[in-house]
Every structure is written in structure tokens, then in C-alpha cells.
Design an enzyme around this catalytic site. Structure first.
Site, PDB file in Angstrom:
ATOM      1  N   GLY A 174       0.833  -1.198   0.000  1.00  0.00           N
ATOM      2  CA  GLY A 174       0.000   0.000   0.000  1.00  0.00           C
ATOM      3  C   GLY A 174       0.865   1.244   0.000  1.00  0.00           C
ATOM      4  O   GLY A 174       2.019   1.238  -0.431  1.00  0.00           O
ATOM      5  N   GLY A 175       0.312   2.301   0.549  1.00  0.00           N
ATOM      6  CA  GLY A 175       1.032   3.581   0.595  1.00  0.00           C
ATOM      7  C   GLY A 175       2.313   3.500   1.398  1.00  0.00           C
ATOM      8  O   GLY A 175       3.193   4.365   1.281  1.00  0.00           O
ATOM      9  N   GLY A 409      23.572  14.706 -28.619  1.00  0.00           N
ATOM     10  CA  GLY A 409      22.971  15.109 -27.348  1.00  0.00           C
ATOM     11  C   GLY A 409      23.496  14.275 -26.196  1.00  0.00           C
ATOM     12  O   GLY A 409      23.593  14.751 -25.058  1.00  0.00           O
ATOM     13  N   ALA A 410      23.844  13.032 -26.494  1.00  0.00           N
ATOM     14  CA  ALA A 410      24.339  12.157 -25.434  1.00  0.00           C
ATOM     15  C   ALA A 410      25.728  12.618 -24.967  1.00  0.00           C
ATOM     16  O   ALA A 410      26.069  12.495 -23.784  1.00  0.00           O
ATOM     17  CB  ALA A 410      24.374  10.715 -25.910  1.00  0.00           C
TER      18      ALA A 410
HETATM   19  C1  HXC Z   1      -3.723  -4.682  11.523  1.00  0.00           C
HETATM   20  C2  HXC Z   1      -2.537  -6.475  10.758  1.00  0.00           C
HETATM   21  C3  HXC Z   1      -2.269  -5.804   9.545  1.00  0.00           C
HETATM   22  C4  HXC Z   1      -2.800  -4.501   9.389  1.00  0.00           C
HETATM   23  C5  HXC Z   1      -1.339  -7.725   9.462  1.00  0.00           C
HETATM   24  N1  HXC Z   1      -1.949  -7.663  10.651  1.00  0.00           N
HETATM   25  N2  HXC Z   1      -1.535  -6.619   8.760  1.00  0.00           N
HETATM   26  N3  HXC Z   1      -3.252  -5.924  11.734  1.00  0.00           N
HETATM   27  N4  HXC Z   1      -3.512  -3.975  10.417  1.00  0.00           N
HETATM   28  N5  HXC Z   1      -2.595  -3.785   8.299  1.00  0.00           N
HETATM   29  C6  HXC Z   1      -1.953  -8.660  11.703  1.00  0.00           C
HETATM   30  C7  HXC Z   1      -2.768  -9.884  11.348  1.00  0.00           C
HETATM   31  O1  HXC Z   1      -4.114  -9.682  11.692  1.00  0.00           O
HETATM   32  C8  HXC Z   1      -2.125 -10.923  12.232  1.00  0.00           C
HETATM   33  O2  HXC Z   1      -2.598 -10.746  13.551  1.00  0.00           O
HETATM   34  C9  HXC Z   1      -0.669 -10.528  12.242  1.00  0.00           C
HETATM   35  O3  HXC Z   1      -0.642  -9.167  11.849  1.00  0.00           O
HETATM   36  C10 HXC Z   1       0.160 -11.312  11.261  1.00  0.00           C
HETATM   37  O4  HXC Z   1      -0.486 -11.287  10.017  1.00  0.00           O
HETATM   38  P1  HXC Z   1      -0.720 -12.617   9.153  1.00  0.00           P
HETATM   39  O5  HXC Z   1      -1.701 -12.267   8.112  1.00  0.00           O
HETATM   40  O6  HXC Z   1      -1.024 -13.759  10.042  1.00  0.00           O
HETATM   41  O7  HXC Z   1       0.724 -12.828   8.547  1.00  0.00           O
HETATM   42  P2  HXC Z   1       1.127 -13.373   7.129  1.00  0.00           P
HETATM   43  O8  HXC Z   1       0.324 -14.584   6.784  1.00  0.00           O
HETATM   44  O9  HXC Z   1       2.611 -13.491   7.152  1.00  0.00           O
HETATM   45  O10 HXC Z   1       0.700 -12.227   6.091  1.00  0.00           O
HETATM   46  C11 HXC Z   1       1.308 -10.960   6.181  1.00  0.00           C
HETATM   47  C12 HXC Z   1       0.601  -9.957   5.274  1.00  0.00           C
HETATM   48  C13 HXC Z   1      -0.928  -9.976   5.596  1.00  0.00           C
HETATM   49  C14 HXC Z   1       0.828 -10.336   3.818  1.00  0.00           C
HETATM   50  C15 HXC Z   1       1.207  -8.589   5.508  1.00  0.00           C
HETATM   51  O11 HXC Z   1      -1.089  -9.842   6.988  1.00  0.00           O
HETATM   52  C16 HXC Z   1      -1.654  -8.872   4.939  1.00  0.00           C
HETATM   53  O12 HXC Z   1      -2.007  -8.963   3.743  1.00  0.00           O
HETATM   54  N6  HXC Z   1      -1.977  -7.851   5.695  1.00  0.00           N
HETATM   55  C17 HXC Z   1      -2.747  -6.727   5.219  1.00  0.00           C
HETATM   56  C18 HXC Z   1      -1.923  -5.907   4.299  1.00  0.00           C
HETATM   57  C19 HXC Z   1      -2.677  -4.683   3.889  1.00  0.00           C
HETATM   58  O13 HXC Z   1      -3.533  -4.757   3.001  1.00  0.00           O
HETATM   59  N7  HXC Z   1      -2.422  -3.616   4.638  1.00  0.00           N
HETATM   60  C20 HXC Z   1      -3.131  -2.388   4.489  1.00  0.00           C
HETATM   61  C21 HXC Z   1      -2.474  -1.749   3.337  1.00  0.00           C
HETATM   62  S1  HXC Z   1      -3.130  -0.226   3.029  1.00  0.00           S
HETATM   63  P3  HXC Z   1      -2.777 -11.938  14.575  1.00  0.00           P
HETATM   64  O14 HXC Z   1      -3.414 -11.294  15.754  1.00  0.00           O
HETATM   65  O15 HXC Z   1      -3.625 -12.949  13.894  1.00  0.00           O
HETATM   66  O16 HXC Z   1      -1.396 -12.432  14.843  1.00  0.00           O
HETATM   67  C22 HXC Z   1      -2.020   0.750   3.690  1.00  0.00           C
HETATM   68  C23 HXC Z   1      -2.343   2.144   3.452  1.00  0.00           C
HETATM   69  C24 HXC Z   1      -1.167   2.963   3.795  1.00  0.00           C
HETATM   70  O17 HXC Z   1      -1.100   0.376   4.267  1.00  0.00           O
HETATM   71  C25 HXC Z   1      -1.393   4.280   3.177  1.00  0.00           C
HETATM   72  C26 HXC Z   1      -0.296   5.182   3.498  1.00  0.00           C
HETATM   73  C27 HXC Z   1      -0.477   6.453   2.773  1.00  0.00           C
END
Ligand code: HXC
Length: 519
Positions: A174-175, A409-410
Site C-alpha cells: 500500500g502507501g 545530445g548524449a
Molecule cells: C492490523 C494487521 C495488519 C494490518 C497484518 N496484521 N496486517 N493488523 N492492520 N494492516 C496482523 C494480522 O491480523 C495478524 O494478527 C498478524 O498481523 C500477522 O499477520 P498474518 O496475516 O497472520 O501474517 P502473514 O500470513 O505473514 O501475512 C502478512 C501480510 C498480511 C501479507 C502482511 O497480513 C496482509 O495482507 N496484511 C494486510 C496488508 C494490507 O492490506 N495492509 C493495508 C495496506 S493499506 P494476529 O493477531 O492474527 O497475529 C495501507 C495504506 C497505507 O497500508 C497508506 C499510506 C499512505
């Protein structure tokens, strides 16, 4: 207070700390290790000098009560932050702890990172950010997004003042990818690092494309296709070793000179191999890296973005113990032509060197800009312009060596005198011309060739005449565009001496706010 009570309090502190040091607990740590990953704290200990780490904000806690978070304690709020030293030099570091709610970034997690960045900027020391996170902590909603915004703001405001290095040691989605992207160098680890703006599932839903996480945003992809990664290493140990190596070339901030490192390699060492490497046959490629490694202090060349835009080679090195930035065309790939990707690769590096007082050494063997609709439609005009802009803007010492081709130019783009090169050296093999002989003769002598009895003979005669006139460094030297024509074997000595003399160069800008680089 009695001594006993005091001891109880101190013991209590130790116990609290030990509990927090465990992060998400032994099972989560075990899982991290099984994935070939270190924990957040282990990474810091591998990176920093022994016992030099001072952790801050260990006791910070999140303030959210949404979606069950209120009942959860998240040690150190999922990120370890502090300062220490690398090779005795101060450094600020943050390391996301995936064992604690996936290293996700909430309000307080972000505040901890921002505090470290603020300290680093005040002190004038580099920041290393170790990213291993599921991204914005979903339960904390807009506060998480705000946290990222505050980090991006600081990344940008610190840019060009302190070096910023991102290590991607897990997912970065994501971001969240934009903080590393705003930093100066991104390190990735094979099989462990993933970076993408939208993950495979979103890609599938939006476009129907099926792609694995590795293919979409793994280290190999970013090293070869996108150019996002500057360094790719096989494992975490090697990665942190490489971060330390990079730091050794860099000043702690833009007001300092890069660190000097004693060299046993004499600057007057001659380069006899240069006569072997380069062919006078303009169509015969050679490996510019053979020239670079023999030019600079022995074993000092650290290549950056090795597998991206391979028609250009960039990297840091030392000459006489001082850091220099090397920018060179690579005849081995696309004949060393400039193209869209080299525009990004070179201009970013030139600006980094300029910001951190690192002199530039440019090695030229370039037949031109890469022709074709791909390049034109992709915007080679504005991407190529970035190189012109970056060199013209740079006020650090700029030494240019023209090895063979320098066309059109290069030629200008590769730091010619008119873009502010302080000294232009050319080998006798240099060919400085508006374009290569074939193209030139077909344009300026078309009528003569068409009117001749034997067009091939006529063309060959005219080609020979053109080569005779322009395929040499002396036309340019006559007009002062080349300062010295040198024996290739003297290149190291000549460049080192030029750097020594121009070290003290000072150029002040006109006090504008900033220019508009053609992005
Ligand atoms: C809260 C989160 C989390 C999140 C993971 N966890 N990502 N909790 N917010 N964004 C938690 C899970 O619930 C889990 O908790 C623990 O972390 C480990 O995650 P798993 O999924 O069990 O691990 P894994 O199988 O290794 O997968 C990792 C992962 C997956 C690929 C990162 O967790 C995932 O896809 N997470 C979401 C990614 C995502 O879409 N993030 C938001 C992006 S948007 P428990 O309690 O079960 O241990 C964003 C916007 C930013 O970031 C913008 C900035 C401008």
C-alpha cells in the site's frame, strides 16, 4: 525510600523490559525465524556496533479501543526505535516488529518513527528504517494514515540533509512503500522482501491479471524491472553488512565531507590494462566495469542498481581514500545508449552525490539516445532531460573522461564542459561528433552519393573522410571543449589529481527556492 524498595523498583523495571523485549512472544519469534527472518531487535544488533544501541520509547502504548484493540497490549507498539553507532559514527534506526500485530503502523508507532527522524535531523546523522509490516493498522483507521503522512513529510524535509536508507525486510504494501521510495537507498532481500502499491488480490480484482507476490513485488522484480531496489542481497546478514558498507562512503549530513579512508593503492598507479580493454573498433563492446575497478582505489567500487538499466553503470568508490560517485556508459548493453531508464538511474544518483558533497567522475562512451517509438512515446525527451538537469545543477567537482564515442545530445548529457564539467579528459580513442559516421554521411552527402557511379565506393570514401575529421579528440581539444588528451594508462593519476585540485571548488546558487526537474 528504603534500599529494599528501591531494589524492588529496579527489579520491576528489568522485568517490564524483559517482557517488552519479547515483542509478540516466543511462538511469534519462532515463526519469524522459521521464515528465514530475524526479529526487529536482532536486526538492529546486527547493524549497529556492539552494545551501542540505546532504545527510546520502549514503553509507548497504542491508544485505540476499536475492534478489540483496547484489550490488547502491543509491546513497543510494534516498532523498535533508537540510536547507536555504526563504525563509531552516530545513526538513528527504527525496526518494525512483525511479531506484534504484523508490525502494522498505528498512531503511536508512527509517532515513535517520527521522533527518531526528528532527532536524526537535529543531530545530522543518517536514518536507517527497517520495514517489516502489514501496513496501516486497520483498526486505527485515519490515525494510521495520518501517521504515514507525517513520515512522508519528514522523509521529504530530511532529503538532501541526512542520508536515509530503507531496508525492506518483509512485506511493505500500500502507501507504506512511499516512505522507502522517498528515502535515498532501498535494500531488498531475496525471498523475503515484497513491495507493492496494490497486492496480487487487488491486481486480480482490478485487472484480471494473476501474479504471485514474489513476481509482483519481490527483490528480483524491483532490481531488474522497476528500478525501485538499489541493492539486493541473499539474506539478512549480507543485507545489513551491505548497509554498513554503504554508510562508510557517506557523510553523516550535507554539511560534512564524506569520510576519508586510508588507501594503500597509490594514486599514481598506472593503468596498462586500459590499452587492452578498449577496442578502436567502434562496434566492439567491452565491459566498462573493467575500466572502473582499475581506475578507483582497489576493491572500493560499490555498484548501485546493478541489474537495472544496465546500459549505464553507477556506484560509489574511492580515489586516494576519498568518496567519489561514478557514472559511466556501459557499451556491453544497448551499446551504452541513453534511454528512459538511464535517465532516472543517472539523475537520481547525480543529485544524491551533489547533495552530499560527493564529487562526480563520468566515463563516456555513448553513441546517442536509444531510438524507437517505445522511447519516444515513453517520454525519452523528459527522462533524458533529467540527466542534463542533474549535471547542470550539480556544484560538486565534476571530472569527465571521454573514452571512445561521445555523439550528439548524449555527448552533452554525459557531463560535457558546457554542463559545467570542471575538467574534461579524453583518450586518443575519443570520437566527439554530432553523430556517428554512417548517419552523418547519409544526411550531408546524400546528393553526392546518389549522383556517383558507384554509390558504395563513394559512401566509403566519404565515411573515411568524416571519420578522419571527427573521430578524434583533437577537434574538441582545439576549441577547449576537451582540456587534456591523455595517455589512457595515466587516467587514474590524472583523475585523482583533478579531484585533489577541484576538491575545494565552491559554487553558490542564485538563491532560488528550487528548480523544476523534468520528472
Ligand atoms: C492490523 C494487521 C495488519 C494490518 C497484518 N496484521 N496486517 N493488523 N492492520 N494492516 C496482523 C494480522 O491480523 C495478524 O494478527 C498478524 O498481523 C500477522 O499477520 P498474518 O496475516 O497472520 O501474517 P502473514 O500470513 O505473514 O501475512 C502478512 C501480510 C498480511 C501479507 C502482511 O497480513 C496482509 O495482507 N496484511 C494486510 C496488508 C494490507 O492490506 N495492509 C493495508 C495496506 S493499506 P494476529 O493477531 O492474527 O497475529 C495501507 C495504506 C497505507 O497500508 C497508506 C499510506 C499512505
Amino acid at each position: 525510600m528504603t534500599r529494599k524498595k528501591l531494589e524492588e523498583l529496579v527489579d520491576g523495571l528489568g522485568k517490564k523490559k524483559d517482557g517488552l523485549f519479547l515483542g509478540g512472544g516466543s511462538a511469534a519469534i519462532e515463526k519469524q525465524h522459521q521464515g528465514g527472518k530475524m526479529t526487529a531487535r536482532e536486526r538492529i544488533h546486527v547493524l549497529l556496533d556492539r552494545d551501542s544501541f540505546e532504545e527510546v520509547d520502549l514503553f509507548v502504548e497504542h491508544r485505540s479501543d476499536r475492534f478489540g484493540l483496547g484489550e490488547k497490549s502491543l509491546p513497543a507498539d510494534g516498532v523498535v526505535t533508537g540510536f547507536g553507532t555504526v563504525d563509531g559514527r552516530p545513526i538513528f534506526v527504527y525496526s518494525q516488529d512483525f511479531t506484534v500485530i504484523g508490525g502494522s503502523l498505528g498512531e503511536m508507532h508512527a509517532k515513535k518513527i517520527c521522533k527518531i527522524m526528528d532527532m536524526a535531523l537535529k543531530v545530522g546523522a543518517p536514518v536507517v528504517g527497517i520495514n517489516d509490516s502489514g501496513g496501516a493498522r486497520i483498526q486505527e483507521g485515519i490515525d494510521s494514515l495520518s501517521g504515514y503522512g507525517q513520515i512522508f513529510f519528514r522523509n521529504t524535509r530530511s532529503s538532501g540533509i541526512i542520508p536515509q536508507i530503507a531496508v525492506i525486510a518483509g512485506p511493505c504494501a500500500g502507501g507504506a512503500v512511499y516512505s522507502p521510495a522517498l528515502m535515498d537507498f532501498i535494500f531488498m532481500i531475496e525471498g523475503i522482501s515484497k513491495m507493492f502499491v496494490t497486492g496480487p488480490q487487488v491486481v486480480k480484482a482490478a485487472t484480471g491479471e494473476e501474479v504471485s507476490a514474489e513476481e509482483l513485488g519481490g527483490a528480483h522484480t524491483h532490481a531488474t524491472k522497476s528500478g525501485v531496489a538499489h541493492f539486493v542481497l541473499k539474506n539478512e546478514d549480507a543485507c545489513f553488512g551491505e548497509v554498513k558498507k554503504l554508510l562508510a562512503y557517506l557523510p553523516s549530513n550535507n554539511a560534512e565531507e564524506p569520510p576519508y579512508r586510508e588507501s594503500s593503492d597509490p594514486v599514481a598507479r598506472s593503468n596498462p590494462s586500459f590499452l587492452e580493454v578498449v577496442s578502436t573498433n567502434p562496434n566492439k563492446p567491452y565491459d566498462i566495469k573493467k575500466i572502473i575497478v582499475d581506475l578507483v582505489d582497489r576493491d572500493s567500487f560499490l555498484e548501485i542498481q546493478r541489474d537495472y538499466a544496465r546500459n549505464m553503470v553507477i556506484g560509489l568508490a574511492r580515489m586516494g581514500g576519498n568518496t567519489v560517485g561514478i557514472v559511466a556508459n556501459q557499451p556491453y548493453h544497448l551499446a551504452g545508449c541513453l534511454d528512459i531508464d538511464t535517465g532516472d538511474k543517472a539523475s537520481r544518483f547525480i543529485r544524491f552525490c551533489d547533495a552530499f558533497n560527493i564529487p562526480l567522475v563520468t566515463l563516456v562512451d555513448v553513441p546517442g539516445f536509444l531510438p524507437g517509438t517505445n522511447q519516444e512515446f515513453g517520454g525519452i525527451i523528459r527522462h533524458g532531460a533529467k540527466i542534463l538537469y542533474a549535471y547542470s545543477e550539480a556544484t560538486v567537482p565534476k571530472i569527465t573522461v571521454i573514452i571512445r564515442k561521445a555523439y550528439g545530445g548524449a555527448y552533452l548529457a554525459m557531463c560535457c564542459r558546457d554542463l559545467g564539467a570542471d575538467l574534461v579528459l579524453a583518450w586518443p580513442t575519443a570520437e566527439i561528433a554530432v553523430m556517428g559516421a554512417e548517419g552523418a554521411v547519409n544526411i550531408i552527402f546524400r546528393r553526392e552519393i546518389d549522383a556517383s557511379l558507384d554509390t558504395n565506393v563513394e559512401r566509403e570514401k566519404l565515411l573515411a573522410q568524416y571519420r578522419q575529421e571527427f573521430y578524434n579528440p583533437y577537434e574538441a581539444a582545439k576549441r577547449g571543449y576537451v582540456d587534456q588528451v591523455i595517455d589512457p594508462r595515466e587516467t587514474r593519476f590524472k583523475v585523482a589529481r583533478a579531484l585533489e585540485i577541484f576538491w575545494s571548488k565552491r559554487e553558490n546558487g542564485r538563491g532560488k527556492k528550487h528548480g523544476i526537474i523534468p520528472v
